[in-house]
Design an enzyme around this catalytic site. Structure first.
Site, PDB file in Angstrom:
ATOM      1  N   GLU A   1      46.132 -19.275 -36.147  1.00  0.00           N
ATOM      2  CA  GLU A   1      47.199 -19.412 -37.310  1.00  0.00           C
ATOM      3  C   GLU A   1      48.399 -19.670 -36.492  1.00  0.00           C
ATOM      4  OE1 GLU A   1      45.582 -17.290 -40.906  1.00  0.00           O
ATOM      5  OE2 GLU A   1      46.265 -15.722 -40.331  1.00  0.00           O
TER       6      GLU A   1
ATOM      7  N   GLU B   1      38.231 -13.318 -38.842  1.00  0.00           N
ATOM      8  CA  GLU B   1      38.969 -12.337 -39.158  1.00  0.00           C
ATOM      9  C   GLU B   1      37.944 -11.663 -40.462  1.00  0.00           C
ATOM     10  OE1 GLU B   1      43.016 -14.621 -38.431  1.00  0.00           O
ATOM     11  OE2 GLU B   1      40.701 -15.056 -39.361  1.00  0.00           O
TER      12      GLU B   1
END
Length: 246
Positions: A106, A126
């Protein structure tokens, strides 16, 4: 020190410096990145972002993340710093060697450019940890690679190799590890050779909400039309053309 900052007149290199944990992003590193952002917001320069050791950033610090609760999530610890990096006035270049996973991916997505090595691996695992990619990937990744591939990465745990990331333009280039920083500087040279204010305003207009166009385009152009640099650069261009044609 979790972040090494190397400054020059037209650029700055940020080195994530937690190699013992593959540069996992913890609160100390987030704080250091906020401080580094403040410096380039005050004095806009191109940013080159890289990691020390065998990884770019292998995600958030899981030991810290495991203890975070609802209020921590609502504070947006990682999402705020990545958004701040995304909004920096001059372009940012992520240099990826090894893993860029979870929060590390990210962070790379928040940059304007990404250059990798053959060992680069990019993904968002995740959901395997019982959480979501909440610091930008859940919406930014589709803008970068398209919805079908973004869903495969986010929902099925696909990790892209360097060649795969290059093929979908998530990586702008793939170079050997020894050439990674130099490749970043070559790109920074190309950016720095252009008019700095025009570069800043182009980035700002590019990321403006769709409904703001064409007004923001016209305002940015109006500002640039009044600059001496515009007149100087256009005069030099016309003189070079005249010399070629003479």
């Amino acid at each position: 020190m979790s972040l090494i900052v190397e400054e020059a007149a037209d650029r700055v290199v940020w080195r994530l410096d937690r190699p013992e944990v593959r540069n996992a992003i913890d609160r100390e590193l987030v704080a250091a990145l906020h401080e580094a952002c403040a410096a380039v917001e005050e004095e806009p320069r191109v940013v080159l972002l890289t990691g020390e050791g065998p990884a770019f950033a292998a995600g958030a610090d899981i030991a810290q993340l495991r203890e975070r609760r609802r209020d921590d999530a609502l504070r947006g610890i990682n999402s705020k710093i990545f958004d701040r990096i995304h909004r920096l006035p001059m372009p940012t270049i992520a240099l990826i060697d090894g893993y860029a996973l979870g929060g590390g991916a990210e962070l790379a997505y928040a940059c304007d450019f990404r250059i990798g090595t053959p060992s680069a691996r990019i993904g968002n695992p995740e959901t395997d940890l019982g959480i979501i990619a909440a610091a930008g990937a859940a919406w930014r990744l589709a803008e970068l690679v398209g919805e079908p591939l973004a869903k495969e990465i986010l929902l099925a745990g696909r990790v892209l190799t360097a060649d795969e990331a290059r093929a979908v333009h998530l990586l702008n280039d793939v170079v050997e590890p020894a050439d990674l920083l130099a490749a970043g500087h070559r790109l920074a040279d190309r950016i720095a050779a252009r008019a700095p204010l025009a570069t800043r305003l182009t980035k700002a207009v590019f990321h403006a909400p769709r409904g703001a166009h064409p007004f923001v385009d016209d305002v940015a152009q109006a500002i640039l039309f009044e600059t001496e640099e515009k007149r100087t650069r256009m005069t030099a261009f016309l003189e070079r053309r005249r010399e070629r044609n003479s």
